[in-house]
Design a protein around this motif. Structure first.
Motif, PDB file in Angstrom:
ATOM      1  N   SER A  16       0.786  -1.228   0.000  1.00  0.00           N
ATOM      2  CA  SER A  16       0.000   0.000   0.000  1.00  0.00           C
ATOM      3  C   SER A  16       0.819   1.280   0.000  1.00  0.00           C
ATOM      4  CB  SER A  16      -0.939  -0.007   1.211  1.00  0.00           C
ATOM      5  OG  SER A  16      -0.232  -0.348   2.391  1.00  0.00           O
ATOM      6  N   GLY A  17       2.022   1.238   0.529  1.00  0.00           N
ATOM      7  CA  GLY A  17       2.862   2.425   0.580  1.00  0.00           C
ATOM      8  C   GLY A  17       4.158   2.116   1.303  1.00  0.00           C
ATOM      9  N   GLU A  18       5.057   3.103   1.328  1.00  0.00           N
ATOM     10  CA  GLU A  18       6.301   2.983   2.084  1.00  0.00           C
ATOM     11  C   GLU A  18       7.053   1.696   1.735  1.00  0.00           C
ATOM     12  OE1 GLU A  18       5.749   4.315   6.310  1.00  0.00           O
ATOM     13  OE2 GLU A  18       3.633   4.369   5.685  1.00  0.00           O
ATOM     14  N   ALA A  19       7.498   1.629   0.496  1.00  0.00           N
ATOM     15  CA  ALA A  19       8.170   0.429  -0.001  1.00  0.00           C
ATOM     16  C   ALA A  19       9.370   0.044   0.846  1.00  0.00           C
ATOM     17  CB  ALA A  19       8.595   0.635  -1.456  1.00  0.00           C
ATOM     18  N   ASP A  20      10.038   1.032   1.431  1.00  0.00           N
ATOM     19  CA  ASP A  20      11.202   0.732   2.261  1.00  0.00           C
ATOM     20  C   ASP A  20      10.816  -0.039   3.518  1.00  0.00           C
ATOM     21  OD1 ASP A  20       9.833   3.057   3.079  1.00  0.00           O
ATOM     22  OD2 ASP A  20      11.580   3.805   4.173  1.00  0.00           O
ATOM     23  N   VAL A  21       9.638   0.262   4.063  1.00  0.00           N
ATOM     24  CA  VAL A  21       9.162  -0.459   5.249  1.00  0.00           C
ATOM     25  C   VAL A  21       8.834  -1.905   4.883  1.00  0.00           C
ATOM     26  CG1 VAL A  21       7.363  -0.573   7.015  1.00  0.00           C
ATOM     27  CG2 VAL A  21       8.286   1.648   6.302  1.00  0.00           C
ATOM     28  N   ILE A  22       8.186  -2.087   3.743  1.00  0.00           N
ATOM     29  CA  ILE A  22       7.866  -3.441   3.282  1.00  0.00           C
ATOM     30  C   ILE A  22       9.145  -4.241   3.076  1.00  0.00           C
ATOM     31  CG2 ILE A  22       6.849  -4.790   1.400  1.00  0.00           C
ATOM     32  CD1 ILE A  22       4.874  -2.462   0.988  1.00  0.00           C
ATOM     33  N   LYS A  23      10.120  -3.636   2.418  1.00  0.00           N
ATOM     34  CA  LYS A  23      11.379  -4.332   2.144  1.00  0.00           C
ATOM     35  C   LYS A  23      12.101  -4.695   3.442  1.00  0.00           C
ATOM     36  CE  LYS A  23      15.551  -4.093  -0.713  1.00  0.00           C
ATOM     37  NZ  LYS A  23      16.464  -4.628   0.309  1.00  0.00           N
ATOM     38  N   HIS A  54      -3.985   1.110  -1.981  1.00  0.00           N
ATOM     39  CA  HIS A  54      -3.569  -0.290  -1.882  1.00  0.00           C
ATOM     40  C   HIS A  54      -2.402  -0.612  -2.810  1.00  0.00           C
ATOM     41  CE1 HIS A  54      -6.968  -1.958   0.581  1.00  0.00           C
ATOM     42  NE2 HIS A  54      -7.436  -0.761   0.260  1.00  0.00           N
ATOM     43  N   ILE A  55      -2.027   0.341  -3.668  1.00  0.00           N
ATOM     44  CA  ILE A  55      -0.978   0.069  -4.658  1.00  0.00           C
ATOM     45  C   ILE A  55       0.133   1.114  -4.632  1.00  0.00           C
ATOM     46  CG2 ILE A  55      -2.596  -1.141  -6.170  1.00  0.00           C
ATOM     47  CD1 ILE A  55      -2.559   1.413  -7.977  1.00  0.00           C
ATOM     48  N   GLY A  56       0.194   1.908  -3.568  1.00  0.00           N
ATOM     49  CA  GLY A  56       1.153   3.002  -3.522  1.00  0.00           C
ATOM     50  C   GLY A  56       2.605   2.572  -3.635  1.00  0.00           C
ATOM     51  N   ALA A  57       2.921   1.370  -3.170  1.00  0.00           N
ATOM     52  CA  ALA A  57       4.297   0.863  -3.250  1.00  0.00           C
ATOM     53  C   ALA A  57       4.406  -0.318  -4.206  1.00  0.00           C
ATOM     54  CB  ALA A  57       4.788   0.449  -1.864  1.00  0.00           C
ATOM     55  N   LEU A  58       3.392  -0.497  -5.046  1.00  0.00           N
ATOM     56  CA  LEU A  58       3.363  -1.685  -5.902  1.00  0.00           C
ATOM     57  C   LEU A  58       4.510  -1.716  -6.897  1.00  0.00           C
ATOM     58  CD1 LEU A  58       2.136  -4.239  -7.082  1.00  0.00           C
ATOM     59  CD2 LEU A  58       0.583  -2.791  -8.425  1.00  0.00           C
ATOM     60  N   GLU A  59       4.698  -0.642  -7.640  1.00  0.00           N
ATOM     61  CA  GLU A  59       5.704  -0.678  -8.701  1.00  0.00           C
ATOM     62  C   GLU A  59       7.097  -0.950  -8.134  1.00  0.00           C
ATOM     63  OE1 GLU A  59       7.162   1.782 -12.657  1.00  0.00           O
ATOM     64  OE2 GLU A  59       5.524   2.549 -11.441  1.00  0.00           O
ATOM     65  N   GLU A  60       7.463  -0.244  -7.077  1.00  0.00           N
ATOM     66  CA  GLU A  60       8.795  -0.443  -6.497  1.00  0.00           C
ATOM     67  C   GLU A  60       8.938  -1.841  -5.905  1.00  0.00           C
ATOM     68  OE1 GLU A  60      11.816   1.602  -3.232  1.00  0.00           O
ATOM     69  OE2 GLU A  60      10.027   2.689  -3.910  1.00  0.00           O
ATOM     70  N   THR A  61       7.892  -2.320  -5.235  1.00  0.00           N
ATOM     71  CA  THR A  61       7.956  -3.649  -4.620  1.00  0.00           C
ATOM     72  C   THR A  61       8.027  -4.739  -5.681  1.00  0.00           C
ATOM     73  OG1 THR A  61       6.698  -2.850  -2.710  1.00  0.00           O
ATOM     74  CG2 THR A  61       6.791  -5.232  -3.036  1.00  0.00           C
ATOM     75  N   ALA A  62       7.240  -4.592  -6.740  1.00  0.00           N
ATOM     76  CA  ALA A  62       7.250  -5.585  -7.814  1.00  0.00           C
ATOM     77  C   ALA A  62       8.606  -5.635  -8.507  1.00  0.00           C
ATOM     78  CB  ALA A  62       6.151  -5.271  -8.819  1.00  0.00           C
ATOM     79  N   ILE A  81       3.563  -1.969 -14.565  1.00  0.00           N
ATOM     80  CA  ILE A  81       4.112  -3.316 -14.429  1.00  0.00           C
ATOM     81  C   ILE A  81       3.222  -4.305 -15.170  1.00  0.00           C
ATOM     82  CG2 ILE A  81       5.129  -2.828 -12.163  1.00  0.00           C
ATOM     83  CD1 ILE A  81       2.793  -4.480 -10.961  1.00  0.00           C
ATOM     84  N   GLU A  82       3.766  -5.470 -15.454  1.00  0.00           N
ATOM     85  CA  GLU A  82       2.964  -6.543 -16.025  1.00  0.00           C
ATOM     86  C   GLU A  82       2.266  -7.296 -14.893  1.00  0.00           C
ATOM     87  OE1 GLU A  82       5.147  -9.093 -18.580  1.00  0.00           O
ATOM     88  OE2 GLU A  82       5.804  -7.476 -19.915  1.00  0.00           O
ATOM     89  N   VAL A  83       1.035  -7.725 -15.153  1.00  0.00           N
ATOM     90  CA  VAL A  83       0.272  -8.433 -14.127  1.00  0.00           C
ATOM     91  C   VAL A  83      -0.317  -9.717 -14.693  1.00  0.00           C
ATOM     92  CG1 VAL A  83      -0.307  -6.342 -12.848  1.00  0.00           C
ATOM     93  CG2 VAL A  83      -1.831  -7.136 -14.674  1.00  0.00           C
ATOM     94  N   LYS A  84      -0.724 -10.584 -13.784  1.00  0.00           N
ATOM     95  CA  LYS A  84      -1.459 -11.786 -14.145  1.00  0.00           C
ATOM     96  C   LYS A  84      -2.863 -11.684 -13.563  1.00  0.00           C
ATOM     97  CE  LYS A  84       2.304 -14.948 -15.050  1.00  0.00           C
ATOM     98  NZ  LYS A  84       2.778 -16.351 -14.925  1.00  0.00           N
TER      99      LYS A  84
END
Length: 208
Positions: A30-37, A59-67, A107-110
């Motif tokens: 959802s956000g804050e990709a650094d926290v997720i990582k 819900h997708i704020g950190a999606l691109e970086e995380t993916a 990003i590409e998705v399934k």
């Protein structure tokens, strides 16, 4: 199953990190990709997939970086694939006055399909639960379900948004979630966890 809840971003949207002892599943970065990582790297197991309950901006704020960080498959409902790169549809384009920048994930998705699913070492059931958004999906594991913004503790998802439907939302809750065992834990997109039984008995918006 170890379930870690990370309330992230401006709306404190719950990102879930699931660890089954073999791998990691990320639901709604959802956000804050650094926290997720930081959280994922601390577990020390490979990320096996990313699941999206729906494509609203919070819900997708950190999606691109995380993916891109983990280079794994990202799964989403077919109705909302184009929302990922469209701030008008994912809602982020409407709130510039709140300091929210447009969110776009290139990003590409399934595509998720309703029914049993395997993602790496994880096995679960996918339920199409539209209403809050047309492509909302819920994920049921052995004894819990991740409901996104369909069902909350004492509440339900908004239906005053783009392509939302109150009728569809109520039907999704009654026909897909409330038929699960009463002791099934519900992990929502916002706020604390609850159970199916608690919501059927006391949710003021949709009683069982």
């Amino acid at each position: 199953m170890d379930i870690r809840t990370l309330p992230l971003g401006i709306l404190e949207t719950n990102c879930y990190i699931l660890n089954n002892g073999t791998g990691v599943l990320i639901i709604d970065p959802s956000g804050e990709a650094d926290v997720i990582k930081h959280e994922v790297d601390g577990i020390g197991l490979p990320v096996e997939a990313i699941l999206l309950t729906h494509a609203h901006y919070d819900h997708i704020g950190a999606l691109e970086e995380t993916a891109r960080t983990y280079a794994v498959d990202t799964w989403i409902g077919a109705e909302e694939t184009d929302w990922l790169s469209d701030p008008g549809k994912n809602g982020s384009g409407k709130y510039a006055d709140m300091g929210i920048e447009p969110v776009s994930a290139d990003i590409e998705v399934k595509i998720l399909e309703e029914g049993p699913m395997e993602a790496g070492s994880f096995k679960f059931d996918v339920f199409h639960t539209p209403g809050h958004s047309p492509g909302s999906m819920s994920f049921r594991f052995t004894d819990f379900v991740v409901s996104g913004d369909v069902l909350f503790s004492g509440g339900i998802g908004r239906t005053d948004l783009y392509m939302s439907s109150h009728v569809d939302l109520v039907n999704s809750i009654r026909e897909k979630l409330y038929v699960m065992d009463a002791d099934t834990d519900v992990y929502p997109g916002h706020g604390p966890a609850t159970t199916v039984g608690e919501e059927k008995a006391a949710n003021p918006f949709v009683r069982g």
